[in-house]
Design an enzyme around this catalytic site. Structure first.
Site, PDB file in Angstrom:
ATOM      1  CB  SER A 141      16.611 -25.764  10.139  1.00 46.73           C
ATOM      2  OG  SER A 141      16.975 -24.412  10.334  1.00 46.73           O
ATOM      3  CE  LYS A 159      13.129 -17.433  15.348  1.00 46.28           C
ATOM      4  NZ  LYS A 159      13.904 -17.138  14.124  1.00 46.28           N
ATOM      5  CG  MET A 246       7.962 -11.714  16.322  1.00 44.15           C
ATOM      6  SD  MET A 246       9.235 -12.275  15.160  1.00 44.15           S
ATOM      7  CE  MET A 246       9.660 -13.844  15.924  1.00 44.15           C
ATOM      8  CG  ASP A 289      17.631 -17.638   5.466  1.00 46.60           C
ATOM      9  OD1 ASP A 289      17.532 -18.054   4.298  1.00 46.60           O
ATOM     10  OD2 ASP A 289      17.163 -18.263   6.438  1.00 46.60           O
ATOM     11  CG  ASN A 294      13.574 -15.441   5.970  1.00 51.46           C
ATOM     12  OD1 ASN A 294      12.898 -16.049   6.794  1.00 51.46           O
ATOM     13  ND2 ASN A 294      14.806 -15.804   5.652  1.00 51.46           N
ATOM     14  CG  ASP A 308      14.809 -16.233  10.231  1.00 58.32           C
ATOM     15  OD1 ASP A 308      15.695 -15.970  11.066  1.00 58.32           O
ATOM     16  OD2 ASP A 308      14.599 -17.381   9.807  1.00 58.32           O
TER      17      ASP A 308
END
Length: 440
Positions: A141, A159, A246, A289, A294, A308
């Site tokens: 998202s 990311k 990462m 989440d 994840n 995440d």
């Protein structure tokens, strides 16, 4: 009717507030037009149109889901939150369409990606890499993930946040909430104001990748003596508020375990559920989440890779203690104690009708069945998920009296529910009573 397959593609993210508002306004006008046209057809046939039925159609839900998937950012995130938090109060076919937002997103085209990275790292950033894969490994998202190798030999997962996400959060959330209400996708009488305020707060936190990097690093330290888990290492020299770097870890989606032995499925799900209890009662810090993506799995080592940490949430000791009290009462089948603890936590409100309160307490006791079971609970051979769904739909008939619980409670329950669904998908058999005893 065959469900149309969603296909990801490079699609520029609208980054200005005006362009984002225009897209949502256009969607609202499109829905209004379809409602007017269908209403006119019904009048011509001598029927009296039902506005709720005209608005709450799979076609309108699909239009909303498709537009949010194109916009990404906070607009898409709030659609995800609503699909999860109000899912039990939506007709199943509409909840299923909106649920697509939790797994699907388009990605930025190369030129837009390059512009974002130049802003974050400077114009000569590409010289620092031996290889940078333009096609993302994943798109979600508020950002997408790329694999890259640096000149000094590091293998990274990077990311990259979509442009304009942070500055459009508040307006996106307000605009999407208004659209959802207009389109009839939010039950009348359900006050979603607390959810909207929380969505804004959470999104501002998730859009700060330096903050997420700190939690990534912290969870790595918390789990350093737990070799069954692995957390990517933070690379701070490439991390900014818009870019998180990462270590890249080769692993498979957690769903590959569906083909593993019963023993291995049991082991992995036991570890994941045990981690949730540790997050609540020991760390008092939880990655909230529940998206299956994840969790990753390394078939070579048997390790569970955790990803995440943008939605990480801290709980205070009083909150954890209230849950201990509730679970103790539940395991003891103490209905008076359960009611008192549920009021203290905020599951129940003073103005809630007695019948609805009884339904909620019954649903809570139902959710405790895996914990109350003596011995291994077989997640794959029970109808608990269906019964919970039916109970949720029954409560939705009294939706004018429904209240959204406190946000800490809502996010905790969402994480528990997501992991419960994963255990059901895996057909795991776990002695949960044994796992929870040491904490309560």
């Amino acid at each position: 009717m065959t469900e149309r397959k969603f296909e990801t593609k490079p699609l520029a993210v609208p980054s200005s507030r005006i362009s984002r508002f225009a897209k949502l306004s256009g969607l609202g006008a499109n829905i209004a037009g379809s409602v007017a046209a269908e209403g006119a057809k019904q009048l011509a046939r001598g029927q009296r149109p039902n506005m709720g039925a005209l608005l709450m159609t799979p076609a309108n839900a699909r239009k909303v889901a498709d537009k949010l998937a194109q916009m990404r950012g906070a607009a898409m995130k709030v659609g995800q939150l609503m699909s999860m938090d109000a899912g039990d109060m939506l007709p199943p076919e509409l909840a299923d369409i909106l649920a697509r937002l939790r797994a699907e997103a388009h990605h930025m085209p190369g030129q837009q990606l390059k512009k974002v990275l130049t802003t974050a790292w400077g114009s000569d950033w590409l010289k620092r890499f031996k290889k940078f894969e333009v096609r993302p490994l994943a798109a979600a998202s508020i950002g997408q993930v790329h694999r890259a190798q640096t000149r000094d030999g590091r293998d990274l997962a990077i990311k990259v946040q979509y442009p304009g996400v942070r500055r459009s959060i508040d307006s996106d959330v307000d605009n999407v909430a208004g659209l959802m209400r207009f389109a009839g996708l939010v039950p009348k009488g359900l006050d979603i104001t607390p959810m909207i305020l929380e969505a804004k707060r959470q999104l501002h936190e998730e859009a700060d990748y330096e903050r997420e990097g700190e939690y990534l690093d912290l969870f790595g330290k918390l789990l350093k003596d737990r070799p069954e888990f692995r957390v990517p290492e933070l690379h701070a020299d490439f991390t900014t508020r818009e870019v998180l770097a990462m270590s890249y870890i080769e692993a498979k989606p957690i769903e590959v375990l569906e083909d593993a032995s019963q023993e291995e499925r049991n082991r992995v799900m036991r570890l994941i559920i045990e981690l949730i209890f540790d997050e609540l009662f020991v760390f008092r810090l939880m990655q909230t989440d529940p998206n299956f993506a994840n969790f990753r799995y390394d078939p070579e080592t048997g390790q569970i890779i955790l990803l995440d940490f943008g939605a990480t949430r801290a709980f205070d000791e009083d909150f954890a203690e209230r849950y201990r009290t509730l679970l103790r009462a539940g395991l003891a089948d103490d209905h008076v104690g359960i009611r008192a603890a549920a009021r203290e936590i905020g599951f129940l409100s003073e103005d809630m009708p007695e019948a609805l309160e009884d339904q909620m307490l019954s649903m809570f006791l139902m959710s405790l069945e895996p914990l109350r079971h003596d011995g291994e609970f077989d997640f794959g051979a029970n109808d608990l998920a269906l019964r919970m769904r039916d109970a949720g739909m029954a409560m939705s008939e009294q939706r004018e009296h429904m209240r959204i619980p406190p946000m800490d409670t809502l996010f905790l329950q969402r994480k528990f529910g997501g992991v419960y669904l994963l255990a059901t998908k895996m057909g795991a058999r776990i002695n949960l009573r044994e796992l929870i005893q040491k904490h309560i």
